[in-house]
Design a protein around this motif. Structure first.
Motif, short mmCIF file in Angstrom:
data_model
loop_
_atom_site.label_atom_id
_atom_site.label_comp_id
_atom_site.label_asym_id
_atom_site.label_seq_id
_atom_site.Cartn_x
_atom_site.Cartn_y
_atom_site.Cartn_z
N TRP A 142 31.50 -89.72 -87.40
CA TRP A 142 30.22 -90.19 -86.86
C TRP A 142 30.24 -91.70 -86.61
O TRP A 142 29.83 -92.16 -85.54
CB TRP A 142 29.10 -89.82 -87.82
N SER A 143 30.73 -92.44 -87.58
CA SER A 143 30.72 -93.91 -87.46
C SER A 143 31.77 -94.41 -86.48
O SER A 143 31.68 -95.57 -86.04
CB SER A 143 30.94 -94.55 -88.83
N ILE A 146 30.36 -92.29 -82.39
CA ILE A 146 29.08 -92.68 -81.79
C ILE A 146 29.16 -94.07 -81.16
O ILE A 146 28.82 -94.24 -79.98
CB ILE A 146 27.95 -92.61 -82.83
N PRO A 147 29.61 -95.11 -81.90
CA PRO A 147 29.72 -96.43 -81.25
C PRO A 147 30.67 -96.43 -80.05
O PRO A 147 30.41 -97.08 -79.03
CB PRO A 147 30.25 -97.33 -82.38
N LEU A 150 28.92 -94.68 -77.17
CA LEU A 150 27.83 -95.52 -76.66
C LEU A 150 28.38 -96.63 -75.77
O LEU A 150 27.83 -96.91 -74.70
CB LEU A 150 27.03 -96.12 -77.82
N PHE A 166 23.16 -97.66 -82.58
CA PHE A 166 23.83 -96.83 -83.58
C PHE A 166 23.23 -97.04 -84.97
O PHE A 166 23.08 -96.09 -85.74
CB PHE A 166 25.32 -97.17 -83.61
N ILE A 185 22.71 -92.16 -74.64
CA ILE A 185 22.61 -91.96 -76.10
C ILE A 185 22.69 -90.48 -76.43
O ILE A 185 23.41 -90.07 -77.35
CB ILE A 185 21.29 -92.57 -76.63
N TYR A 189 25.51 -88.51 -78.76
CA TYR A 189 25.14 -87.69 -79.92
C TYR A 189 25.65 -86.26 -79.74
O TYR A 189 26.18 -85.66 -80.68
CB TYR A 189 23.62 -87.69 -80.09
#
Length: 214
Positions: A142-143, A146-147, A150, A166, A185, A189
């Motif tokens: 996830w970390s 996501i960034p 994005l 984020f 976004i 996700y």
């Protein structure tokens, strides 16, 4: 436990951002897993008591669990109905409840009277270890993704805000649905949640053959 700690922590924000649910609705849906698994565990306890069998419920639980994950994978996109999302959580919860009690019973039944406590402790410890591994892997995914996504999808005028989007759910929700930034976004996700669910489904594949050799 690996599923609960790998996917469930991010379901709340996913439901608000991608599906557009309010705080109360998203909270109720995320709690459906725990509620349904508790009901399923109580029900299967009664079934085991009266049928004197437990392994068949382990296998049924494995199949149900995997079906729920597959259904969640199919219903991850925008526009999925409330019934589809809630139904997926109910199916996964039923599978988890059907698995937990009979597996623990099998572990206890395989030990002598003097070793029941130790066997139970080992079983519960292994569950917590599975949860810890799931949380570590999902947190890293996830970390990381996501960034990255994005930065890839956000329009030029909001690329500089990727870190804040984020880090703050309220920032992500501040962009109106249908705007280029919100679409970017949502896509970030969705693709990340797809990866989490695919991994969760993959690691459950050994459950059925393992249940058959209990």
């Amino acid at each position: 436990m690996a599923f609960y700690f790998s996917v469930q922590p991010y379901l709340y924000s996913y439901l608000q951002v991608v599906q557009g649910y309010d705080v109360a609705t998203a909270g109720r849906i995320t709690q459906t897993f725990a509620f349904t698994s508790t009901i399923a565990a109580f029900t299967v306890s009664l079934l085991i008591k009266y049928t004197r069998r437990y392994r068949i419920f382990v296998t049924i639980g494995c199949v149900t669990y995997m079906m729920g994950l597959a259904f969640m994978l199919l219903c991850r996109g925008e526009g999925a109905s409330h019934a589809q999302i809630l139904g997926a959580q109910i199916i996964v919860g039923c599978g988890g409840g059907l698995l937990n009690v009979p597996v623990q019973l099998g572990v206890q039944a395989s030990a002598s009277h003097q070793e029941v406590a130790a066997a139970t402790a080992m079983f519960l410890t292994s569950m917590e270890m599975g949860g810890a591994v799931g949380a570590a892997i999902s947190g890293a995914i996830w970390s990381t993704f996501i960034p990255k996504k994005l930065a890839m999808y956000l329009p030029d005028e909001t690329k500089s805000e990727a870190g804040e989007i984020f880090g703050k759910l309220t920032k992500a929700l501040s962009y109106p649905p249908g705007s280029p930034t919100r679409d970017a976004i949502n896509l970030a996700y969705k693709e990340t949640m797809h990866r989490l669910l695919a991994i969760a489904l993959l690691v459950t594949l050994p459950l059925i053959p393992l249940s058959l050799i209990m």
